[in-house]
Design a protein around this motif. Structure first.
Motif, PDB file in Angstrom:
ATOM      1  N   GLY A  21       3.433  -3.472   8.791  1.00  0.00           N
ATOM      2  CA  GLY A  21       4.794  -2.947   8.693  1.00  0.00           C
ATOM      3  C   GLY A  21       4.927  -2.044   7.485  1.00  0.00           C
ATOM      4  N   TYR A  22       6.167  -1.686   7.183  1.00  0.00           N
ATOM      5  CA  TYR A  22       6.382  -0.799   6.043  1.00  0.00           C
ATOM      6  C   TYR A  22       7.707  -1.148   5.372  1.00  0.00           C
ATOM      7  CZ  TYR A  22      10.244   1.840   7.988  1.00  0.00           C
ATOM      8  OH  TYR A  22      11.475   2.187   8.456  1.00  0.00           O
ATOM      9  N   LEU A  23       7.805  -0.770   4.101  1.00  0.00           N
ATOM     10  CA  LEU A  23       9.049  -0.914   3.345  1.00  0.00           C
ATOM     11  C   LEU A  23       9.272   0.363   2.552  1.00  0.00           C
ATOM     12  CD1 LEU A  23       8.559  -4.535   1.925  1.00  0.00           C
ATOM     13  CD2 LEU A  23      10.231  -3.868   3.653  1.00  0.00           C
ATOM     14  N   LEU A  24      10.523   0.739   2.379  1.00  0.00           N
ATOM     15  CA  LEU A  24      10.817   1.886   1.526  1.00  0.00           C
ATOM     16  C   LEU A  24      10.773   1.429   0.072  1.00  0.00           C
ATOM     17  CD1 LEU A  24      13.754   3.449   3.564  1.00  0.00           C
ATOM     18  CD2 LEU A  24      11.417   4.274   3.416  1.00  0.00           C
ATOM     19  N   LYS A  25      10.267   2.306  -0.799  1.00  0.00           N
ATOM     20  CA  LYS A  25      10.134   1.935  -2.216  1.00  0.00           C
ATOM     21  C   LYS A  25      11.480   1.633  -2.862  1.00  0.00           C
ATOM     22  CE  LYS A  25       5.845   4.347  -3.211  1.00  0.00           C
ATOM     23  NZ  LYS A  25       5.188   5.413  -3.978  1.00  0.00           N
ATOM     24  N   ALA A  26      12.538   2.225  -2.313  1.00  0.00           N
ATOM     25  CA  ALA A  26      13.865   2.028  -2.902  1.00  0.00           C
ATOM     26  C   ALA A  26      14.491   0.670  -2.521  1.00  0.00           C
ATOM     27  CB  ALA A  26      14.794   3.153  -2.464  1.00  0.00           C
ATOM     28  N   ILE A  37       2.972  -1.118   4.166  1.00  0.00           N
ATOM     29  CA  ILE A  37       2.988   0.251   3.655  1.00  0.00           C
ATOM     30  C   ILE A  37       4.255   0.471   2.830  1.00  0.00           C
ATOM     31  CG2 ILE A  37       3.094   2.706   4.304  1.00  0.00           C
ATOM     32  CD1 ILE A  37       0.357   1.353   4.823  1.00  0.00           C
ATOM     33  N   LEU A  38       4.079   1.025   1.626  1.00  0.00           N
ATOM     34  CA  LEU A  38       5.223   1.389   0.789  1.00  0.00           C
ATOM     35  C   LEU A  38       5.416   2.887   0.887  1.00  0.00           C
ATOM     36  CD1 LEU A  38       4.611  -0.614  -2.508  1.00  0.00           C
ATOM     37  CD2 LEU A  38       6.274  -1.114  -0.729  1.00  0.00           C
ATOM     38  N   THR A  39       6.592   3.314   1.258  1.00  0.00           N
ATOM     39  CA  THR A  39       6.813   4.753   1.377  1.00  0.00           C
ATOM     40  C   THR A  39       8.156   5.136   0.764  1.00  0.00           C
ATOM     41  OG1 THR A  39       6.938   6.590   2.938  1.00  0.00           O
ATOM     42  CG2 THR A  39       7.725   4.485   3.734  1.00  0.00           C
ATOM     43  N   SER A  40       8.203   6.308   0.153  1.00  0.00           N
ATOM     44  CA  SER A  40       9.445   6.739  -0.490  1.00  0.00           C
ATOM     45  C   SER A  40      10.215   7.704   0.406  1.00  0.00           C
ATOM     46  CB  SER A  40       9.145   7.397  -1.837  1.00  0.00           C
ATOM     47  OG  SER A  40       8.203   8.422  -1.651  1.00  0.00           O
ATOM     48  N   TYR A  41       9.706   7.952   1.588  1.00  0.00           N
ATOM     49  CA  TYR A  41      10.386   8.843   2.531  1.00  0.00           C
ATOM     50  C   TYR A  41      10.140   8.309   3.935  1.00  0.00           C
ATOM     51  CZ  TYR A  41       5.618  10.387   1.915  1.00  0.00           C
ATOM     52  OH  TYR A  41       4.257  10.410   1.754  1.00  0.00           O
ATOM     53  N   LYS A  42      10.960   8.754   4.875  1.00  0.00           N
ATOM     54  CA  LYS A  42      10.854   8.199   6.227  1.00  0.00           C
ATOM     55  C   LYS A  42      10.039   9.124   7.127  1.00  0.00           C
ATOM     56  CE  LYS A  42      15.279   5.865   5.723  1.00  0.00           C
ATOM     57  NZ  LYS A  42      16.585   5.602   6.291  1.00  0.00           N
ATOM     58  N   GLU A  43       8.830   9.409   6.745  1.00  0.00           N
ATOM     59  CA  GLU A  43       7.990  10.287   7.571  1.00  0.00           C
ATOM     60  C   GLU A  43       7.209   9.446   8.574  1.00  0.00           C
ATOM     61  OE1 GLU A  43       7.353  14.162   4.780  1.00  0.00           O
ATOM     62  OE2 GLU A  43       5.768  13.437   6.079  1.00  0.00           O
ATOM     63  N   VAL A  44       7.604   9.563   9.800  1.00  0.00           N
ATOM     64  CA  VAL A  44       7.091   8.686  10.847  1.00  0.00           C
ATOM     65  C   VAL A  44       5.579   8.816  11.027  1.00  0.00           C
ATOM     66  CG1 VAL A  44       7.580  10.297  12.743  1.00  0.00           C
ATOM     67  CG2 VAL A  44       7.529   7.858  13.190  1.00  0.00           C
ATOM     68  N   MET A  95       0.819  -1.220   0.000  1.00  0.00           N
ATOM     69  CA  MET A  95       0.000   0.000   0.000  1.00  0.00           C
ATOM     70  C   MET A  95       0.853   1.271   0.000  1.00  0.00           C
ATOM     71  SD  MET A  95      -3.290   1.032   0.353  1.00  0.00           S
ATOM     72  CE  MET A  95      -4.260  -0.125   1.331  1.00  0.00           C
ATOM     73  N   ASP A  96       0.708   2.056  -1.069  1.00  0.00           N
ATOM     74  CA  ASP A  96       1.360   3.370  -1.110  1.00  0.00           C
ATOM     75  C   ASP A  96       0.648   4.299  -0.128  1.00  0.00           C
ATOM     76  OD1 ASP A  96       2.978   5.461  -1.975  1.00  0.00           O
ATOM     77  OD2 ASP A  96       1.694   5.958  -3.669  1.00  0.00           O
ATOM     78  N   ILE A  97       1.328   5.364   0.309  1.00  0.00           N
ATOM     79  CA  ILE A  97       0.706   6.320   1.248  1.00  0.00           C
ATOM     80  C   ILE A  97      -0.014   7.433   0.501  1.00  0.00           C
ATOM     81  CG2 ILE A  97       1.222   8.152   2.915  1.00  0.00           C
ATOM     82  CD1 ILE A  97       1.409   5.724   4.427  1.00  0.00           C
ATOM     83  N   ASN A  98       0.731   8.202  -0.288  1.00  0.00           N
ATOM     84  CA  ASN A  98       0.157   9.374  -0.942  1.00  0.00           C
ATOM     85  C   ASN A  98      -0.476   9.009  -2.275  1.00  0.00           C
ATOM     86  OD1 ASN A  98       0.351  11.696   0.669  1.00  0.00           O
ATOM     87  ND2 ASN A  98       2.565  11.710   0.420  1.00  0.00           N
TER      88      ASN A  98
END
Length: 218
Positions: free
Chosen positions: A102-107, A82-89, A55-58
């Motif tokens: 949980g979450y993973l960074l897109k990179a 959650i897939l996120t491209s930045y580490k915004e807590v 799941m992307d955030i934005n």
């Protein structure tokens, strides 16, 4: 052995297609849908009953936090990463508070993404030590602020004070929902609780009382 059914949710075509290609190469994973916003994700959940949702955030129409909040009660067996491209807590914390696993960074490297999917499918969670540290600090901070907030004479929670603050600024329910990453229904519930605790009948009265009693700055 049944395959892990994965739904990918992201508003960027390139990311959707890239993840699709990477995951389809795995023998034990089947991509059951590509959704571009939270509403499409809910539709796919009804049709495909995915095991894992990336799941992307934005996203437009419905962001990943609100989608997580809506999906979890209706499809409790679906596990959300959650897939996120930045580490915004704040975003990740909001999604985790609604039940994301949980979450993973897109990179992330594809190999680690696939490993992450298998970990969550087997009942694990994905939270980095860095995020765990941020979560603890954030919880401590919100714990302190909620103690302060519930010390107000009306017993408003920290979240209710946040909603009240936005309400006093003149924001509509949908704008408050976006600002605080909540659904409109949740915002309405908070507002009715606020009215009840403050013993007021409307927004103007609530804002006036909040300023007069010092719950929010005049």
């Amino acid at each position: 052995m049944p395959k892990i059914k994965v739904l990918i949710v992201d508003d960027q075509e390139l990311i959707l297609e890239s993840l699709n290609i990477v995951l389809e190469m795995e023998d034990d994973i089947e991509v059951v849908g590509l959704a571009k916003n939270g509403e499409e994700a809910i539709d796919y959940c009804e049709k495909s009953q995915p095991d894992i949702i990336l799941m992307d955030i934005n996203m437009p129409i419905m962001n990943g936090v609100v989608a997580t909040e809506k999906i979890k009660p209706r499809f409790p067996l679906a596990k959300i990463i959650i897939l996120t491209s930045y580490k915004e807590v704040e975003y990740v914390l909001a999604a985790l508070s609604h039940g994301a696993e949980g979450y993973l960074l897109k990179a992330i490297h594809p190999k680690n993404l696939i490993a992450g999917i298998r970990v969550v499918h087997n009942g694990g969670t994905l939270i980095s030590p860095e995020m765990a540290d941020k979560m603890i600090k954030s919880m401590l901070k919100s714990g302190i602020s909620s103690t302060v907030d519930t010390n107000n004479e009306f017993g408003l929670s920290a979240r209710e004070v946040q909603v009240l603050h936005k309400l006093a600024l003149g924001l509509r329910n949908q704008d408050i929902a976006k600002a605080l990453f909540l659904s409109e229904g949740t915002v309405k519930n908070y507002i009715s609780n606020i009215y009840s605790k403050l013993n007021v009948k409307g927004r103007r009265e609530a804002a006036y009382k909040a300023r007069e009693t010092g719950i929010i700055d005049p």
